[in-house]
Design an enzyme around this catalytic site. Sequence first.
Site, PDB file in Angstrom:
ATOM      1  N   ALA A 125     -24.155  14.492 -10.946  1.00 28.80           N
ATOM      2  CA  ALA A 125     -23.913  14.065 -12.329  1.00 28.80           C
ATOM      3  C   ALA A 125     -23.456  12.607 -12.377  1.00 28.80           C
ATOM      4  O   ALA A 125     -22.635  12.184 -11.569  1.00 28.80           O
ATOM      5  CB  ALA A 125     -22.861  14.959 -12.968  1.00 28.80           C
ATOM      6  N   GLY A 126     -24.007  11.867 -13.323  1.00 26.44           N
ATOM      7  CA  GLY A 126     -23.532  10.502 -13.559  1.00 26.44           C
ATOM      8  C   GLY A 126     -24.161   9.437 -12.675  1.00 26.44           C
ATOM      9  O   GLY A 126     -23.774   8.276 -12.765  1.00 26.44           O
TER      10      GLY A 126
ATOM     11  N   LEU B  63      -0.213   4.098   1.000  1.00 21.52           N
ATOM     12  CA  LEU B  63      -0.814   4.920   2.074  1.00 21.52           C
ATOM     13  C   LEU B  63      -1.293   6.281   1.563  1.00 21.52           C
ATOM     14  O   LEU B  63      -1.398   7.230   2.330  1.00 21.52           O
ATOM     15  CB  LEU B  63       0.160   5.075   3.260  1.00 21.52           C
TER      16      LEU B  63
ATOM     17  N   PHE C  80      -6.569  -4.683  -4.708  1.00 23.99           N
ATOM     18  CA  PHE C  80      -7.525  -3.621  -4.378  1.00 23.99           C
ATOM     19  C   PHE C  80      -6.979  -2.233  -4.737  1.00 23.99           C
ATOM     20  O   PHE C  80      -7.764  -1.309  -4.911  1.00 23.99           O
ATOM     21  CB  PHE C  80      -7.808  -3.582  -2.865  1.00 23.99           C
ATOM     22  N   ALA C  81      -5.644  -2.079  -4.742  1.00 25.44           N
ATOM     23  CA  ALA C  81      -5.051  -0.739  -4.788  1.00 25.44           C
ATOM     24  C   ALA C  81      -5.526   0.049  -6.012  1.00 25.44           C
ATOM     25  O   ALA C  81      -5.253  -0.347  -7.148  1.00 25.44           O
ATOM     26  CB  ALA C  81      -3.530  -0.854  -4.801  1.00 25.44           C
TER      27      ALA C  81
ATOM     28  N   ASP D 144       0.866  -1.181   0.000  1.00 27.77           N
ATOM     29  CA  ASP D 144       0.000   0.000   0.000  1.00 27.77           C
ATOM     30  C   ASP D 144       0.905   1.234   0.000  1.00 27.77           C
ATOM     31  O   ASP D 144       1.907   1.259   0.713  1.00 27.77           O
ATOM     32  CB  ASP D 144      -0.906   0.004   1.236  1.00 27.77           C
TER      33      ASP D 144
ATOM     34  N   TYR E 146     -13.405   6.265 -13.774  1.00 27.20           N
ATOM     35  CA  TYR E 146     -13.168   5.238 -12.766  1.00 27.20           C
ATOM     36  C   TYR E 146     -13.622   3.864 -13.301  1.00 27.20           C
ATOM     37  O   TYR E 146     -12.860   2.891 -13.308  1.00 27.20           O
ATOM     38  CB  TYR E 146     -13.906   5.587 -11.474  1.00 27.20           C
TER      39      TYR E 146
ATOM     40  N   ASN F 177      -2.662   5.860 -12.480  1.00 26.95           N
ATOM     41  CA  ASN F 177      -2.488   5.040 -11.273  1.00 26.95           C
ATOM     42  C   ASN F 177      -3.129   3.658 -11.417  1.00 26.95           C
ATOM     43  O   ASN F 177      -2.470   2.635 -11.209  1.00 26.95           O
ATOM     44  CB  ASN F 177      -3.095   5.767 -10.077  1.00 26.95           C
TER      45      ASN F 177
END
Length: 327
Positions: free
Chosen positions: A282-283, A33, A72-73, A31, A140, A91
């Site tokens: 929105a969305g 962090l 998960f990251a 992680d 996302y 990322n």
Amino acid sequence: MTILITGGAGYIGSHCVKALVEQGADVAVIDNLSTGFQEAVTGGRLYVGDLRDRAFVHGVFARETIGAVVHFAAFSQVGESVKDPGKYYGNNIGGAAVLLDEMAASGVKNLVFSSTAAVYGEPEKTPIVENDPTLPTNPYGETKLAIEHMAACFERAYGIRCCALRYFNVAGASPDGSIGEAHDPETHLIPLVLQAALGARDSITIFGEDYPTPDGTCIRDYVHVCDLIDGHLKALAYLEQGGKSDAFNLGIGHGFSVREIIEAVKRVTGREFPVRSGARRAGDPSILIASGEKARRVLGWKPKHTEIDGIIADAWRWHKNKGHYSA
Ligand code: UDP
């Protein structure tokens, strides 16, 4: 063999670390962090670093004997992803590419991946099944879908098998109150309503009351984080037994409206707080409900928390007694 958990200091990842350690598994955590908390990692060996840092990730794989990875990251805020797509593509996709490369180089074949209902976008029908169209409406969801596709390429090239678990709305906290949801800033409905109940914010605003739903507010499928993690343990076992790559919805198959959530929080906490009416966000699709039938049938997943009051009671225990991490 060690199970590597990336993002193990985050809300969902930390519950996975806890569950695996309690099962007696050997766990390593990566992680950076950036959004997670060291204090949330209640077991295993924590390596603090970034998945995009190839030398760092290589070092972890060289040091540990990794048998499977639970990934998960990622950055996970829909609104932020719309405003700053580069942050999400760089990322989420960059990190996954390094991780998969390293898995390939080390011969690690089993991956459980934290995907999302956002891969479906605005659904055509409800409940949503896994082979419904995947048309994300925000960056996302695009990055999560791209990683599902990336994993399929790595299966063709290296034989890495992947269970993509598409989460609906994750809520609740560990029933022992030790770990829970702590986002900064918080954007999710249940923690925000609980903060209003605590008096930590002066009110809760409903984002839109003119949706085509019985009370006009959006309906979501809320799954308890411990049930969600049980789905990950079942997926790990499924891959270990030779199960093929697949995608699974994790949702209880029943929805609650924003108004119903607010009423449930008032019921569970016994507290009153002001509720305001706001514009649509929105969305936001009007209704997102999973068919969890495939996860039940193929993985043997059976969520225990189907009553919203119980899910909120666990979240309330965390928020009332702790609610945040010091580090
Ligand atoms: N929501 C709301 N007020 C808030 C935060 C969220 O009315 O302060 C609504 C939001 O529009 C959505 C639902 O609550 O319909 C769940 O939102 P959340 O951000 O928790 O999860 P999402 O469904 O976006 O993953």
